[in-house]
Design an enzyme around this catalytic site. Structure first.
Site, PDB file in Angstrom:
ATOM      1  N   ALA A 139       0.867  -1.179   0.000  1.00  0.00           N
ATOM      2  CA  ALA A 139       0.000   0.000   0.000  1.00  0.00           C
ATOM      3  C   ALA A 139       0.902   1.227   0.000  1.00  0.00           C
ATOM      4  O   ALA A 139       2.066   1.168   0.423  1.00  0.00           O
ATOM      5  CB  ALA A 139      -0.893  -0.022   1.233  1.00  0.00           C
TER       6      ALA A 139
ATOM      7  N   GLY B 178       0.875  -4.940   1.004  1.00  0.00           N
ATOM      8  CA  GLY B 178      -0.329  -5.008   0.174  1.00  0.00           C
ATOM      9  C   GLY B 178      -0.083  -5.657  -1.167  1.00  0.00           C
ATOM     10  O   GLY B 178      -1.018  -6.186  -1.778  1.00  0.00           O
TER      11      GLY B 178
ATOM     12  N   GLU C 243      -0.458  -9.205  -0.462  1.00  0.00           N
ATOM     13  CA  GLU C 243      -1.895  -9.432  -0.216  1.00  0.00           C
ATOM     14  C   GLU C 243      -2.687  -9.410  -1.523  1.00  0.00           C
ATOM     15  O   GLU C 243      -3.611 -10.203  -1.703  1.00  0.00           O
ATOM     16  CB  GLU C 243      -2.418  -8.378   0.766  1.00  0.00           C
TER      17      GLU C 243
ATOM     18  N   GLU D  29       5.006  -4.997   7.119  1.00  0.00           N
ATOM     19  CA  GLU D  29       4.305  -3.896   7.792  1.00  0.00           C
ATOM     20  C   GLU D  29       4.831  -3.645   9.198  1.00  0.00           C
ATOM     21  O   GLU D  29       4.804  -2.514   9.699  1.00  0.00           O
ATOM     22  CB  GLU D  29       2.796  -4.182   7.860  1.00  0.00           C
TER      23      GLU D  29
END
Ligand code: CAA
Length: 258
Positions: A66, A109, A112, A132
């Site tokens: 992200a 992300g 993911e 993260e």
């Protein structure tokens, strides 16, 4: 860069290739990029001529997570009300098969996103991980659940708590990816798998995907019930009649998607 170009779309017959296109930011998944990706995915899902979708990344990353710069100053309420991460669920909700062709970093992300796809293939230089923890947060788009199911609880816990990454080869060993290939043949390999799937009955493919997904998302008892329901349902399709008749007549089936 225009918003339009954050995801490049190439249609090759029944295959759509979506390329994440922020290479200068290692395809960091900004809200605008995610919105563009969702728009393309949902358009492909609604288009009968598209049978399989491939997602890959431009440059040296699939996606490095992200967009940290877009989140750095956010409050919990900003994160909640913007749906910045929650709307990624629409990626996992696509009904057609999605292949992730992971060409480099798939971190946070990005890992993911790959795990929201149905099949993951990787180039030899790919790296997977959920770093993260290094930012003082935890995965928020499925990493704690999907990586744990893919790698097992102990290796996943180690990666999520240390922020370490694994190679494509280790991901292959664990079954997180199903194939590792040289970078120059990654997309051709993805196309080959996509073409094989595209030749099947799209109804059977969709109901098979739904049933297999249930193995990770519900109990075995519920999953078996959905499998049996989908199995019965396909006997209402012209494709089932065609597939079995073609077998009996020793010819290739011609599936109509009906
Ligand atoms: N968000 C925003 N920008 C990012 C980014 C990210 N996730 N990852 C890389 N970039 C940017 C860098 O800031 C840099 O931009 P500038 O040139 O403007 O400085 C550019 O991409 C190139 O990156 P690096 O210079 O860092 O490249 P490198 O080769 O030295 O390192 C890397 C590569 C190890 C992948 C490193 O970029 C990195 O660690 N990236 C962050 C990975 C990460 O922490 N991901 C998790 C994000 S949080 C998340 O994803 C939450 C969630 O669960 C949804």
């Amino acid at each position: 860069m225009s918003e339009e170009s954050l995801v490049l779309s190439t249609i090759e017959g029944p295959i759509a290739i979506l390329t994440l296109n922020r290479p200068q930011a290692l395809n960091a998944l900004s809200p605008a990029l995610i919105d563009d990706l969702i728009r393309h995915l949902e358009a492909c899902d609604a288009d009968d001529s598209i049978r399989v979708i491939i997602i890959t990344g431009a440059g040296r990353a699939f996606a490095a997570g992200a967009d940290i710069k877009a989140m750095a100053n956010a409050t919990p309420i900003d994160m909640l009300t913007s749906g910045m991460i929650a709307r990624w669920a629409r990626i996992a909700a696509v009904r057609k098969p999605v292949i992730a062709a992971v060409n480099g970093y798939a971190l946070g992300g990005g890992c993911e996103l790959a795990m929201m796809c149905d099949i993951i293939i990787a180039s030899e230089n790919a790296q997977f991980g959920q770093p993260e923890i290094n930012l003082g947060i935890i995965p928020g788009a499925g990493g704690t659940q999907r990586l744990t199911r893919a790698l097992g609880p102990y290796r996943a816990m180690e990666l999520i708590l240390t922020g370490a990454t694994i190679s494509a080869q280790e991901a292959l060993t664990h079954g997180l990816v199903c194939r590792v290939c040289p970078p120059e043949s990654l997309l051709d390999e993805a196309r080959r798998i996509a073409q094989t799937i595209a030749a099947k009955s799209p109804l059977a493919v969709q109901l098979a995907k739904e049933a297999v997904r249930m193995a990770a998302e519900t109990t075995v008892r519920e999953g078996l019930a959905i499998e049996l329901r989908n199995f019965y349902l396909l006997f209402a399709s012209a494709d089932q009649k065609e597939g079995m008749q073609a077998f009996i007549e020793k010819r290739a089936p011609n599936f109509s998607g009906r």
